[in-house]
Motif scaffolding. Structure first.
Motif, PDB file in Angstrom:
ATOM      1  N   VAL A 120       2.070   1.867  -3.630  1.00 60.03           N
ATOM      2  CA  VAL A 120       1.012   2.432  -4.475  1.00 60.03           C
ATOM      3  C   VAL A 120       0.844   3.923  -4.176  1.00 60.03           C
ATOM      4  N   ALA A 179     -11.943  -1.506  -4.741  1.00 60.81           N
ATOM      5  CA  ALA A 179     -10.824  -0.845  -5.419  1.00 60.81           C
ATOM      6  C   ALA A 179     -10.962  -0.935  -6.935  1.00 60.81           C
ATOM      7  N   LEU A 194      -4.572   1.499  -3.181  1.00 58.74           N
ATOM      8  CA  LEU A 194      -5.287   2.224  -4.231  1.00 58.74           C
ATOM      9  C   LEU A 194      -6.339   3.154  -3.648  1.00 58.74           C
ATOM     10  N   GLY A 196       2.354   6.040  -7.058  1.00 60.63           N
ATOM     11  CA  GLY A 196       1.125   6.446  -7.727  1.00 60.63           C
ATOM     12  C   GLY A 196       0.879   7.934  -7.632  1.00 60.63           C
ATOM     13  N   THR A 201       0.497  -0.183  -9.182  1.00 61.45           N
ATOM     14  CA  THR A 201      -0.354  -1.315  -8.816  1.00 61.45           C
ATOM     15  C   THR A 201       0.188  -2.613  -9.389  1.00 61.45           C
ATOM     16  N   GLU A 217     -10.826   2.139  -9.485  1.00 62.67           N
ATOM     17  CA  GLU A 217      -9.638   2.227 -10.340  1.00 62.67           C
ATOM     18  C   GLU A 217      -9.508   0.920 -11.114  1.00 62.67           C
ATOM     19  N   PRO A 232      -1.331   5.263 -11.113  1.00 61.28           N
ATOM     20  CA  PRO A 232      -1.687   4.078 -10.335  1.00 61.28           C
ATOM     21  C   PRO A 232      -1.350   2.763 -11.030  1.00 61.28           C
ATOM     22  N   THR A 272      -2.553  -4.160  -1.428  1.00 62.31           N
ATOM     23  CA  THR A 272      -2.569  -3.411  -2.691  1.00 62.31           C
ATOM     24  C   THR A 272      -3.883  -2.674  -2.913  1.00 62.31           C
ATOM     25  N   TRP A 302       0.837  -1.206   0.000  1.00 60.85           N
ATOM     26  CA  TRP A 302       0.000   0.000   0.000  1.00 60.85           C
ATOM     27  C   TRP A 302       0.872   1.256   0.000  1.00 60.85           C
TER      28      TRP A 302
END
Length: 433
Positions: A63, A191, A134, A67, A77, A195, A73, A130, A60
């Motif tokens: 990201v 998520a 996001l 990101g 990701t 995204e 992203p 993950t 996390w």
């Protein structure tokens, strides 16, 4: 700061719901299984979470970091998913070895070994850092909180079903495994709706090719996360190994009730990290404010543990666990210390000093694990709790010292006024014959 408080509010709402549900399943598990049975349950859960935590990368943070810094992203990701797949592979091998050798170092009966391995594999397949990353990248803490609420809800419902139809260690472990799977599905679903998950970007090379410090950041955050797991789950495993299943069960209850503040600290850390990444200029002030507020909250929580802890233990877990009151109070103090240090640790990581945060956390954690046998011989569960308190105190002091040094370095390198130009060196005079 307004958005930060909103995010913390959503996370605390989820944490409050989790706390209420945890009281339900903790009461059912302790009263149904008893001190010995709950000890076996605690060891199995701790082993599964330890394997997952040690193998899992803190994706996390990757990201959020990459990101938000222009990469977008999708590549971040893809890199995170690739690391998750690596975690499952490595973690399964580690779980097989640990479970196979468990009778040599853990008080687990043979008939629970396959159940233990199965729980480890389910925990690994349910890695969900993950999708959490996001959602935090876009500050969707409300959606993340709603999805994460699935876990305590399924645990509570599963605990009721286990109590009614399968009042054994196996029944409660199945409930915990079901909650892991359900919360992972919920987070990935939320998520993916926010995204698009482009599987064509799954790669271990794209991000490191653009960022030379990528693997150093990955390893530093992974090792820091592993130390956090070691401070809790490995500690429970070692308590069980050194003191038996009953001591492990009692210590688990004391830890879950007393160190609720550690989870609150993690909540604050999760909320503040994205803000510190985006607002670099105000990061120091933001972390300082959060530390001051955390200090007040920590003191109040410790007072609640002192004056209401014994009653809470007896009401929730029963008289059989009342002997772990002082261990719970000591762990509550350790939780208050961690609460103050949460924003300081996040500040170091957001400033690209994840390796420093790891070193500061590693030394006291390893020291506590080394001294654990002596601590248990000295004072049982209270001794183990003092080991945790000492580790937390040294780590937070280290975070503070590291931040002070970081400020001094910045002042030295980037003064308010430009440095005077250095005059060119005068060539040396020729030697006289």
């Amino acid at each position: 700061m307004k958005r930060l408080w909103q995010n913390i509010g959503w996370l605390l709402t989820g944490r409050g719901f989790n706390a209420v549900m945890s009281l339900v399943y903790l009461a059912l598990a302790t009263r149904t299984l008893g001190l010995e049975g709950f000890g076996y349950f605690a060891i199995i859960v701790a082993l599964g979470q330890a394997v997952t935590g040690l193998a899992n990368f803190q994706t996390w943070q990757f990201v959020v970091r990459w990101g938000a810094n222009g990469d977008g992203p999708a590549p971040a990701t893809g890199f995170a998913i690739a690391l998750d797949m690596l975690s499952v592979f490595v973690g399964t091998i580690a779980a097989a070895i640990l479970v196979w050798t468990a009778p040599l170092w853990l008080p687990l009966p043979q008939d629970l070994l396959w159940l233990t391995f199965g729980y480890c594999v389910v925990s690994l397949l349910s890695i969900r850092t993950t999708p959490i990353g996001l959602l935090r990248l876009h500050f969707e803490f409300k959606k993340a909180t709603a999805a994460e609420a699935v876990q305590p809800l399924i645990r509570a419902v599963g605990a009721v079903l286990a109590w009614q139809f399968m009042p054994t260690v196996t029944g409660f472990i199945l409930a915990w495994a079901a909650s892991e799977v359900c919360v992972a599905i919920a987070l990935w679903w939320v998520a993916a709706r926010h995204e698009k998950i482009d599987l064509s970007h799954i790669s271990l090379r794209t991000i490191p090719r653009k960022h030379r410090d990528a693997w150093r950041f990955v390893m530093s955050t992974n090792l820091t996360g592993s130390l956090n797991i070691a401070a809790k789950q490995v500690m429970i495993l070692l308590v069980g190994s050194l003191g038996g299943e009953e001591l492990a069960g009692g210590f688990r209850v004391a830890s879950q009730l007393g160190q609720a503040l550690v989870q609150l600290a993690q909540t604050v850390s999760k909320a503040i990290y994205p803000e510190l990444v985006h607002a670099k200029e105000e990061a120091m002030l933001m972390a300082r404010r959060m530390a001051n507020i955390a200090l007040i909250g920590g003191v109040l929580a410790v007072l609640v543990a002192i004056f209401g802890g014994r009653w809470g233990l007896e009401i929730i877990a029963g008289d059989e666990f009342s002997g772990f009151y002082w261990a719970m109070v000591i762990l509550a103090i350790a939780g208050a210390v961690e609460l103050v240090g949460a924003s300081l640790e996040s500040l170091l990581v957001s400033a690209g000093k994840a390796h420093t945060a790891f070193i500061v956390r590693a030394v006291p954690t390893l020291l506590a694990l080394v001294l654990l046998d002596t601590a248990i011989d000295w004072n049982g569960a209270k001794g183990a709790a003092f080991a945790v308190l000492g580790s937390s105190s040294l780590a937070v002091i280290g975070f503070y010292v590291a931040i002070i040094n970081m400020q001094q370095i910045r002042i030295t390198v980037s003064p308010d006024e430009p440095l005077p130009e250095t005059p060119p060196e005068t060539p040396p005079k020729a030697k006289q014959n």
